[in-house]
Write a protein that holds these residues in place. Sequence first.
Motif, PDB file in Angstrom:
ATOM      1  N   ALA A  85      -6.401  -1.083  -8.546  1.00  0.00           N
ATOM      2  CA  ALA A  85      -5.268  -1.452  -7.028  1.00  0.00           C
ATOM      3  C   ALA A  85      -4.931  -2.644  -7.514  1.00  0.00           C
ATOM      4  CB  ALA A  85      -6.588  -1.430  -5.792  1.00  0.00           C
ATOM      5  N   ALA A  86      -5.447  -3.665  -8.392  1.00  0.00           N
ATOM      6  CA  ALA A  86      -5.121  -4.699  -9.019  1.00  0.00           C
ATOM      7  C   ALA A  86      -4.185  -4.052 -10.082  1.00  0.00           C
ATOM      8  CB  ALA A  86      -6.415  -5.777  -9.214  1.00  0.00           C
ATOM      9  N   LEU A  87      -4.438  -3.140 -11.251  1.00  0.00           N
ATOM     10  CA  LEU A  87      -3.116  -2.699 -11.734  1.00  0.00           C
ATOM     11  C   LEU A  87      -2.321  -2.702 -11.867  1.00  0.00           C
ATOM     12  CD1 LEU A  87      -6.281  -1.838 -14.776  1.00  0.00           C
ATOM     13  CD2 LEU A  87      -4.119  -4.297 -14.585  1.00  0.00           C
ATOM     14  N   ARG A  88      -2.456  -1.665 -10.334  1.00  0.00           N
ATOM     15  CA  ARG A  88      -1.164  -1.362  -9.806  1.00  0.00           C
ATOM     16  C   ARG A  88       0.117  -1.916  -9.128  1.00  0.00           C
ATOM     17  NH1 ARG A  88      -5.289   3.157  -7.757  1.00  0.00           N
ATOM     18  NH2 ARG A  88      -4.479   5.188  -9.325  1.00  0.00           N
ATOM     19  N   SER A  89      -0.926  -3.186  -8.258  1.00  0.00           N
ATOM     20  CA  SER A  89      -0.042  -4.208  -8.301  1.00  0.00           C
ATOM     21  C   SER A  89       0.653  -5.675  -8.801  1.00  0.00           C
ATOM     22  CB  SER A  89      -1.061  -4.740  -7.938  1.00  0.00           C
ATOM     23  OG  SER A  89      -1.769  -4.557  -6.056  1.00  0.00           O
ATOM     24  N   PHE A  90      -0.342  -5.411  -9.996  1.00  0.00           N
ATOM     25  CA  PHE A  90       0.759  -6.402 -11.186  1.00  0.00           C
ATOM     26  C   PHE A  90       2.136  -5.453 -11.826  1.00  0.00           C
ATOM     27  CE2 PHE A  90       0.542  -7.240 -15.875  1.00  0.00           C
ATOM     28  CZ  PHE A  90       1.255  -8.454 -15.718  1.00  0.00           C
ATOM     29  N   ARG A 133      -0.141   7.870  -6.010  1.00  0.00           N
ATOM     30  CA  ARG A 133      -0.930   8.839  -5.577  1.00  0.00           C
ATOM     31  C   ARG A 133      -2.611   7.614  -5.680  1.00  0.00           C
ATOM     32  NH1 ARG A 133       1.822  14.651  -7.824  1.00  0.00           N
ATOM     33  NH2 ARG A 133       3.490  14.059  -6.535  1.00  0.00           N
ATOM     34  N   GLU A 134      -2.137   6.533  -5.317  1.00  0.00           N
ATOM     35  CA  GLU A 134      -3.638   6.018  -4.844  1.00  0.00           C
ATOM     36  C   GLU A 134      -4.478   6.523  -4.139  1.00  0.00           C
ATOM     37  OE1 GLU A 134      -3.987   1.523  -5.413  1.00  0.00           O
ATOM     38  OE2 GLU A 134      -4.058   1.601  -3.431  1.00  0.00           O
ATOM     39  N   HIS A 160       0.373  -1.313  -0.244  1.00  0.00           N
ATOM     40  CA  HIS A 160       0.287   0.439   0.073  1.00  0.00           C
ATOM     41  C   HIS A 160       0.994   1.312   0.332  1.00  0.00           C
ATOM     42  CE1 HIS A 160      -2.139   2.593   1.156  1.00  0.00           C
ATOM     43  NE2 HIS A 160      -3.063   3.018   0.267  1.00  0.00           N
ATOM     44  N   PHE A 161       1.534   1.243   0.690  1.00  0.00           N
ATOM     45  CA  PHE A 161       2.764   2.727   0.306  1.00  0.00           C
ATOM     46  C   PHE A 161       3.712   2.444  -0.793  1.00  0.00           C
ATOM     47  CE2 PHE A 161       7.517   4.372   1.197  1.00  0.00           C
ATOM     48  CZ  PHE A 161       6.289   4.976   1.825  1.00  0.00           C
ATOM     49  N   VAL A 162       3.703   1.958  -1.480  1.00  0.00           N
ATOM     50  CA  VAL A 162       4.529   1.543  -2.757  1.00  0.00           C
ATOM     51  C   VAL A 162       3.136   2.346  -3.456  1.00  0.00           C
ATOM     52  CG1 VAL A 162       5.689   0.645  -4.537  1.00  0.00           C
ATOM     53  CG2 VAL A 162       6.473   0.527  -2.008  1.00  0.00           C
ATOM     54  N   ARG A 163       1.846   1.420  -3.124  1.00  0.00           N
ATOM     55  CA  ARG A 163       1.122   2.132  -4.471  1.00  0.00           C
ATOM     56  C   ARG A 163       0.526   3.852  -4.002  1.00  0.00           C
ATOM     57  NH1 ARG A 163      -2.805  -2.909  -4.017  1.00  0.00           N
ATOM     58  NH2 ARG A 163      -3.751  -0.954  -2.751  1.00  0.00           N
ATOM     59  N   ASP A 164       0.752   3.888  -2.883  1.00  0.00           N
ATOM     60  CA  ASP A 164       0.350   5.470  -2.333  1.00  0.00           C
ATOM     61  C   ASP A 164       1.814   6.474  -2.869  1.00  0.00           C
ATOM     62  OD1 ASP A 164      -1.465   7.224  -1.450  1.00  0.00           O
ATOM     63  OD2 ASP A 164      -0.401   7.443   0.590  1.00  0.00           O
ATOM     64  N   THR A 165       2.726   6.413  -2.872  1.00  0.00           N
ATOM     65  CA  THR A 165       3.598   6.683  -3.023  1.00  0.00           C
ATOM     66  C   THR A 165       3.877   7.069  -4.187  1.00  0.00           C
ATOM     67  OG1 THR A 165       5.496   5.277  -1.849  1.00  0.00           O
ATOM     68  CG2 THR A 165       4.757   7.251  -0.341  1.00  0.00           C
ATOM     69  N   LYS A 187      -9.366   9.705  -8.843  1.00  0.00           N
ATOM     70  CA  LYS A 187     -10.658  10.025  -8.621  1.00  0.00           C
ATOM     71  C   LYS A 187     -11.081   8.640  -8.608  1.00  0.00           C
ATOM     72  CE  LYS A 187      -9.542  14.326  -7.338  1.00  0.00           C
ATOM     73  NZ  LYS A 187      -9.994  15.034  -6.131  1.00  0.00           N
ATOM     74  N   ILE A 188     -11.189   8.014  -9.332  1.00  0.00           N
ATOM     75  CA  ILE A 188     -11.797   6.493  -9.140  1.00  0.00           C
ATOM     76  C   ILE A 188     -13.059   6.117  -8.026  1.00  0.00           C
ATOM     77  CG2 ILE A 188     -11.826   4.059  -9.936  1.00  0.00           C
ATOM     78  CD1 ILE A 188      -8.912   4.834 -11.881  1.00  0.00           C
ATOM     79  N   ARG A 189     -14.094   6.231  -7.689  1.00  0.00           N
ATOM     80  CA  ARG A 189     -14.614   6.026  -6.398  1.00  0.00           C
ATOM     81  C   ARG A 189     -15.351   4.867  -6.924  1.00  0.00           C
ATOM     82  NH1 ARG A 189     -11.213   8.766  -3.491  1.00  0.00           N
ATOM     83  NH2 ARG A 189     -10.861  10.813  -4.090  1.00  0.00           N
TER      84      ARG A 189
END
Length: 71
Positions: A31-36, A15-16, A7-12, A20-22
């Motif tokens: 989140a899945a694409l960012r983690s991939f 900027r997760e 989560h820290f890496v995705r946020d930094t 604006k995707i809600r």
Amino acid sequence: MIENRLHFVRDTAYREDASKIRTGHGPENMAALRSFAINQLRAAGHINIAAGLREMALRPFERPLTLLGLS
């Protein structure tokens, strides 16, 4: 610990938290694409994810495909 690290890496890096995707399944899908993407960079040997993203951005039509083994 691992979940917090991811989560820290995705946020930094992405900027997760400011996304604006809600609605609907959008947040989970992104989140899945960012983690991939993060996992692919780590598998390729990148320790610093931000530096890996910058390197991939230098040639956006070539390097990501090479990273995935599609070129």
